[in-house]
Motif scaffolding. Structure first.
Motif, PDB file in Angstrom:
ATOM      1  N   TYR A  70       0.824  -1.208   0.000  1.00  0.00           N
ATOM      2  CA  TYR A  70       0.000   0.000   0.000  1.00  0.00           C
ATOM      3  C   TYR A  70       0.867   1.271   0.000  1.00  0.00           C
ATOM      4  N   VAL A  71       1.917   1.273   0.807  1.00  0.00           N
ATOM      5  CA  VAL A  71       2.781   2.452   0.861  1.00  0.00           C
ATOM      6  C   VAL A  71       3.503   2.655  -0.471  1.00  0.00           C
ATOM      7  N   ASP A  72       3.965   1.565  -1.070  1.00  0.00           N
ATOM      8  CA  ASP A  72       4.711   1.662  -2.324  1.00  0.00           C
ATOM      9  C   ASP A  72       3.818   2.092  -3.484  1.00  0.00           C
ATOM     10  N   LEU A  73       2.652   1.491  -3.611  1.00  0.00           N
ATOM     11  CA  LEU A  73       1.811   1.733  -4.778  1.00  0.00           C
ATOM     12  C   LEU A  73       0.797   2.857  -4.591  1.00  0.00           C
ATOM     13  N   HIS A  74       0.370   3.103  -3.352  1.00  0.00           N
ATOM     14  CA  HIS A  74      -0.620   4.159  -3.108  1.00  0.00           C
ATOM     15  C   HIS A  74      -0.076   5.330  -2.304  1.00  0.00           C
ATOM     16  N   GLY A  75       1.012   5.105  -1.584  1.00  0.00           N
ATOM     17  CA  GLY A  75       1.598   6.193  -0.832  1.00  0.00           C
ATOM     18  C   GLY A  75       1.042   6.373   0.566  1.00  0.00           C
ATOM     19  N   PHE A  76       0.176   5.477   1.006  1.00  0.00           N
ATOM     20  CA  PHE A  76      -0.341   5.572   2.374  1.00  0.00           C
ATOM     21  C   PHE A  76      -0.643   4.168   2.889  1.00  0.00           C
ATOM     22  N   LEU A  77      -0.791   4.070   4.213  1.00  0.00           N
ATOM     23  CA  LEU A  77      -0.990   2.765   4.847  1.00  0.00           C
ATOM     24  C   LEU A  77      -2.415   2.249   4.621  1.00  0.00           C
ATOM     25  N   PRO A  78      -2.578   0.948   4.601  1.00  0.00           N
ATOM     26  CA  PRO A  78      -3.921   0.383   4.481  1.00  0.00           C
ATOM     27  C   PRO A  78      -4.672   0.493   5.801  1.00  0.00           C
ATOM     28  N   SER A  79      -5.956   0.315   5.734  1.00  0.00           N
ATOM     29  CA  SER A  79      -6.757   0.281   6.953  1.00  0.00           C
ATOM     30  C   SER A  79      -6.555  -1.058   7.651  1.00  0.00           C
ATOM     31  N   PRO A  80      -6.856  -1.138   8.935  1.00  0.00           N
ATOM     32  CA  PRO A  80      -6.750  -2.432   9.631  1.00  0.00           C
ATOM     33  C   PRO A  80      -7.593  -3.514   8.955  1.00  0.00           C
ATOM     34  N   GLU A  81      -8.751  -3.140   8.424  1.00  0.00           N
ATOM     35  CA  GLU A  81      -9.623  -4.118   7.769  1.00  0.00           C
ATOM     36  C   GLU A  81      -8.980  -4.655   6.485  1.00  0.00           C
TER      37      GLU A  81
END
Length: 273
Positions: free
Chosen positions: A174-185
């Motif tokens: 998520y950080v590499d491709l979207h630039g932010f962390l994923p949600s816990p879910e």
């Protein structure tokens, strides 16, 4: 003003050999008045011209060869030091003395003898980026990237870190491709997915998201110095700049070839009328 001093000067200098004339009379002028803007040592090559080597003035700069040996009237360098053209005045701040100008004219008239073959401070151009591409042999049966990494780790006597768990993998993707962390879910969903293709599926899912283009468009916009305003002291807004920003995001998400991406920005009307 009498020309006797200049006449006497050239009577004496005529006894000097060509290389001696250059070393004793010409090179000091170039070093003092020209090298600050036209040499490798100064790190400046205004107009693409260098004068710290023979090949520098032979190849010339953006306007072609700077000197035509034996033809001072046809040499751009002589034209510049004479201030014959307001667009070509060297040195730009103060014209050379009449004696210095006559020295350079006489040097060119004699054939522009120059014993220099190069400069001692030329940068090393044995760069990997200038070498011809050669397909290397893979050092193992793994994926080529893993194989080369493993080879270097072995050379440096290092061991790889343990394999990341699924939570770490999800966060990294998520950080590499979207630039932010994923949600816990989102992390939990991936961690519970035991499909052998779960990782590849998540990669495809993230690439298909509009967030992918938003994330990676930032790098291209930085390269071309995109901004919503002009900046500096006249920080005028660019009200339609967002159109180009959105275009870059859309094209990255469309996964168009790199060659087309460049052509669209350089000359879309020519390549794609």
């Amino acid at each position: 003003m009498s020309n006797l001093p200049l006449t006497a000067f050239f009577l004496v200098s005529s006894f000097l050999q060509g290389t001696e004339f250059f070393s004793e009379k010409v090179e000091p002028i170039l070093k003092e008045h020209c090298f600050k803007c036209h040499s490798h040592d100064a790190g400046k090559m205004k107009g693409g011209l260098t004068l710290d080597s023979r090949s520098g003035w032979e190849n010339g700069g953006d306007s072609g060869p700077a000197i035509m040996p034996g033809k001072p009237d046809g040499s751009l360098l002589i034209k510049a030091i004479r201030y014959a053209d307001p667009d070509y005045e060297m040195p730009p701040k103060k014209q050379l003395s009449p004696e210095q100008i006559e020295t350079l004219i006489e040097w060119v008239r004699r054939g522009a003898s120059d014993p220099r073959k190069g400069t001692s401070s030329l940068p090393d151009t044995n760069w990997w980026s200038l070498k011809k591409l050669v397909a290397p042999e893979f050092p193992g049966d793994q994926h080529p990237i893993d194989a080369f990494i493993q080879q270097r780790l072995s050379t440096e006597q290092l061991t790889p870190t343990p394999r990341a768990d699924r939570t770490a993998l999800a966060r990294r993707l998520y950080v590499d491709l979207h630039g932010f962390l994923p949600s816990p879910e989102e992390v939990e969903t991936f961690a519970r997915d035991h499909d052998p293709q779960a990782y590849a599926n998540l990669v495809d899912q993230l690439l298909a998201s509009s967030h992918y283009g938003e994330r990676w468009a930032r790098h291209w916009l930085d390269v071309i110095h995109f901004a919503d305003s002009h900046g500096c002291e006249h920080d005028v807004k660019r009200p339609n700049a967002w159109r180009f920003r959105d275009y870059v995001i859309e094209r990255l998400n469309a996964d168009i070839p790199w060659s087309r991406f460049i052509r669209e920005q350089l000359a879309a009307d020519v390549f794609y009328p």
